[in-house]
Design a protein around this motif. Structure first.
Motif, PDB file in Angstrom:
ATOM      1  N   SER A 151       0.839  -1.196   0.000  1.00 44.96           N
ATOM      2  CA  SER A 151       0.000   0.000   0.000  1.00 44.96           C
ATOM      3  C   SER A 151       0.870   1.241   0.000  1.00 44.96           C
ATOM      4  N   SER A 152       0.293   2.343  -0.442  1.00 44.23           N
ATOM      5  CA  SER A 152       1.081   3.574  -0.546  1.00 44.23           C
ATOM      6  C   SER A 152       1.522   4.097   0.807  1.00 44.23           C
ATOM      7  N   ALA A 153       0.820   3.697   1.885  1.00 45.70           N
ATOM      8  CA  ALA A 153       1.198   4.159   3.218  1.00 45.70           C
ATOM      9  C   ALA A 153       2.506   3.522   3.681  1.00 45.70           C
ATOM     10  N   THR A 154       2.810   2.295   3.198  1.00 45.75           N
ATOM     11  CA  THR A 154       4.025   1.625   3.638  1.00 45.75           C
ATOM     12  C   THR A 154       5.156   1.720   2.631  1.00 45.75           C
ATOM     13  N   GLU A 155       4.893   2.214   1.432  1.00 43.85           N
ATOM     14  CA  GLU A 155       5.940   2.342   0.427  1.00 43.85           C
ATOM     15  C   GLU A 155       6.893   3.474   0.803  1.00 43.85           C
ATOM     16  N   PRO A 156       8.189   3.241   0.663  1.00 42.97           N
ATOM     17  CA  PRO A 156       9.132   4.327   0.945  1.00 42.97           C
ATOM     18  C   PRO A 156       8.993   5.441  -0.096  1.00 42.97           C
ATOM     19  N   ARG A 157       9.128   6.664   0.353  1.00 46.89           N
ATOM     20  CA  ARG A 157       9.066   7.809  -0.548  1.00 46.89           C
ATOM     21  C   ARG A 157      10.480   8.300  -0.800  1.00 46.89           C
ATOM     22  N   PHE A 158      10.770   8.586  -2.050  1.00 48.17           N
ATOM     23  CA  PHE A 158      12.077   9.076  -2.449  1.00 48.17           C
ATOM     24  C   PHE A 158      11.929  10.455  -3.077  1.00 48.17           C
ATOM     25  N   ILE A 159      12.839  11.350  -2.727  1.00 46.71           N
ATOM     26  CA  ILE A 159      12.925  12.659  -3.357  1.00 46.71           C
ATOM     27  C   ILE A 159      14.355  12.809  -3.849  1.00 46.71           C
ATOM     28  N   VAL A 160      14.519  13.226  -5.086  1.00 50.61           N
ATOM     29  CA  VAL A 160      15.845  13.325  -5.694  1.00 50.61           C
ATOM     30  C   VAL A 160      16.130  14.786  -6.020  1.00 50.61           C
ATOM     31  N   TYR A 161      17.240  15.301  -5.483  1.00 54.22           N
ATOM     32  CA  TYR A 161      17.676  16.672  -5.765  1.00 54.22           C
ATOM     33  C   TYR A 161      18.966  16.638  -6.566  1.00 54.22           C
ATOM     34  N   GLY A 162      19.062  17.501  -7.540  1.00 51.28           N
ATOM     35  CA  GLY A 162      20.290  17.657  -8.310  1.00 51.28           C
ATOM     36  C   GLY A 162      20.952  18.962  -7.941  1.00 51.28           C
ATOM     37  N   GLY A 163      22.179  18.896  -7.474  1.00 57.71           N
ATOM     38  CA  GLY A 163      22.914  20.108  -7.107  1.00 57.71           C
ATOM     39  C   GLY A 163      23.572  20.731  -8.322  1.00 57.71           C
ATOM     40  N   LEU A 176      11.420   1.939 -10.142  1.00 56.45           N
ATOM     41  CA  LEU A 176      10.873   3.159  -9.548  1.00 56.45           C
ATOM     42  C   LEU A 176      10.745   4.239 -10.607  1.00 56.45           C
ATOM     43  N   ASP A 177       9.865   5.178 -10.372  1.00 54.02           N
ATOM     44  CA  ASP A 177       9.684   6.303 -11.281  1.00 54.02           C
ATOM     45  C   ASP A 177      10.179   7.562 -10.563  1.00 54.02           C
ATOM     46  N   LEU A 178      11.487   7.780 -10.593  1.00 51.33           N
ATOM     47  CA  LEU A 178      12.092   8.918  -9.902  1.00 51.33           C
ATOM     48  C   LEU A 178      12.417  10.024 -10.896  1.00 51.33           C
ATOM     49  N   SER A 179      12.286  11.250 -10.452  1.00 50.74           N
ATOM     50  CA  SER A 179      12.692  12.390 -11.277  1.00 50.74           C
ATOM     51  C   SER A 179      13.293  13.447 -10.359  1.00 50.74           C
ATOM     52  N   PHE A 180      14.031  14.361 -10.961  1.00 52.56           N
ATOM     53  CA  PHE A 180      14.701  15.393 -10.178  1.00 52.56           C
ATOM     54  C   PHE A 180      13.717  16.427  -9.654  1.00 52.56           C
ATOM     55  N   THR A 181      13.939  16.834  -8.420  1.00 51.45           N
ATOM     56  CA  THR A 181      13.261  17.975  -7.840  1.00 51.45           C
ATOM     57  C   THR A 181      14.304  19.077  -7.784  1.00 51.45           C
ATOM     58  N   HIS A 182      13.899  20.285  -8.007  1.00 52.02           N
ATOM     59  CA  HIS A 182      14.865  21.362  -8.187  1.00 52.02           C
ATOM     60  C   HIS A 182      15.296  22.019  -6.880  1.00 52.02           C
ATOM     61  N   ILE A 183      16.516  22.492  -6.919  1.00 55.93           N
ATOM     62  CA  ILE A 183      17.050  23.363  -5.877  1.00 55.93           C
ATOM     63  C   ILE A 183      17.301  24.700  -6.560  1.00 55.93           C
ATOM     64  N   ARG A 184      16.672  25.716  -6.059  1.00 51.37           N
ATOM     65  CA  ARG A 184      16.875  27.050  -6.642  1.00 51.37           C
ATOM     66  C   ARG A 184      17.982  27.746  -5.848  1.00 51.37           C
ATOM     67  N   PHE A 185      19.011  28.141  -6.542  1.00 51.20           N
ATOM     68  CA  PHE A 185      20.137  28.826  -5.908  1.00 51.20           C
ATOM     69  C   PHE A 185      20.063  30.309  -6.238  1.00 51.20           C
ATOM     70  N   ARG A 186      20.130  31.117  -5.210  1.00 52.29           N
ATOM     71  CA  ARG A 186      20.223  32.559  -5.405  1.00 52.29           C
ATOM     72  C   ARG A 186      20.835  33.159  -4.146  1.00 52.29           C
ATOM     73  N   ASP A 187      21.488  34.256  -4.316  1.00 49.60           N
ATOM     74  CA  ASP A 187      22.146  34.912  -3.191  1.00 49.60           C
ATOM     75  C   ASP A 187      21.161  35.794  -2.434  1.00 49.60           C
ATOM     76  N   PHE A 188      21.381  35.883  -1.144  1.00 49.92           N
ATOM     77  CA  PHE A 188      20.614  36.809  -0.314  1.00 49.92           C
ATOM     78  C   PHE A 188      21.096  38.230  -0.604  1.00 49.92           C
ATOM     79  N   PRO A 189      20.353  39.233  -0.170  1.00 46.95           N
ATOM     80  CA  PRO A 189      20.767  40.621  -0.437  1.00 46.95           C
ATOM     81  C   PRO A 189      22.162  40.977   0.077  1.00 46.95           C
ATOM     82  N   ASP A 190      22.643  40.276   1.102  1.00 44.02           N
ATOM     83  CA  ASP A 190      23.986  40.556   1.629  1.00 44.02           C
ATOM     84  C   ASP A 190      25.051  39.705   0.936  1.00 44.02           C
ATOM     85  N   ASP A 191      24.729  39.130  -0.234  1.00 45.12           N
ATOM     86  CA  ASP A 191      25.616  38.295  -1.052  1.00 45.12           C
ATOM     87  C   ASP A 191      25.969  36.953  -0.424  1.00 45.12           C
ATOM     88  N   GLU A 192      25.244  36.570   0.602  1.00 49.99           N
ATOM     89  CA  GLU A 192      25.445  35.234   1.163  1.00 49.99           C
ATOM     90  C   GLU A 192      24.698  34.243   0.275  1.00 49.99           C
TER      91      GLU A 192
END
Length: 123
Positions: A2-14, A34-50
Motif C-alpha cells: 500500500s502507498s502508506a508503507t511504500e518508501p518515498r524518495f525525493i531526488v535533488y540535483g545540485g 521506480l519512477d524517480l525524477s529530479f526535484t529542483h534546488i533554486r540557488f540565489r544569493d541573499f541581499p547581503d551576497d550570502e
C-alpha cells in the motif's frame, strides 16, 4: 504494497554534471522499477551576497529518503552539499539522506589507472 508503507524518495540535483546525474538516475529507475525524477534546488544569493539554496517540495521531505546528486570539487560546492544535507536531515526531517558524488576529491592517486592521469607519485 500500500502507498502508506511504500518508501518515498525525493531526488535533488545540485550544481554538478546534470547529464551524468540524469544517466545515473535513469539507470536506477530502470533497475529498480521506480519512477524517480529530479526535484529542483533554486540557488540565489541573499541581499547581503550570502549564498542560498531553496529546496522545492520541502514539505514532502518529512520521513522520506532523499537522494542528492552533487559534484563537490571545491570548497564552495562542498559547503553547498553540506547545507543541503543538513537542511534535509535536521530542518525538514528526512528519514535518510544519500549523496551521489560524481567527483571524489580524496580518491586514491598513488598509482595510474589510465595513462593520462596525474598521480602524486614522482619517480
Amino acid at each position: 504494497m500500500s502507498s502508506a508503507t511504500e518508501p518515498r524518495f525525493i531526488v535533488y540535483g545540485g550544481t554538478s554534471n546534470h547529464g551524468f546525474d540524469a544517466s545515473v538516475l535513469s539507470l536506477v529507475c530502470e533497475r529498480t522499477g521506480l519512477d524517480l525524477s529530479f526535484t529542483h534546488i533554486r540557488f540565489r544569493d541573499f541581499p547581503d551576497d550570502e549564498p542560498g539554496g531553496f529546496l522545492e517540495d520541502r514539505l514532502k521531505i518529512v520521513g522520506s529518503y532523499v537522494i542528492v546528486f552533487s559534484c563537490p570539487f571545491d570548497g564552495e560546492h562542498r559547503e553547498e552539499l553540506h547545507d543541503i544535507v543538513t537542511a534535509c536531515k535536521r530542518q525538514f526531517g528526512a528519514k535518510k539522506v544519500v549523496a551521489v558524488l560524481s567527483f571524489l576529491p580524496f580518491r586514491r592517486l598513488d598509482r595510474l589507472e589510465k595513462t593520462h592521469e596525474t598521480t602524486r607519485l614522482r619517480w
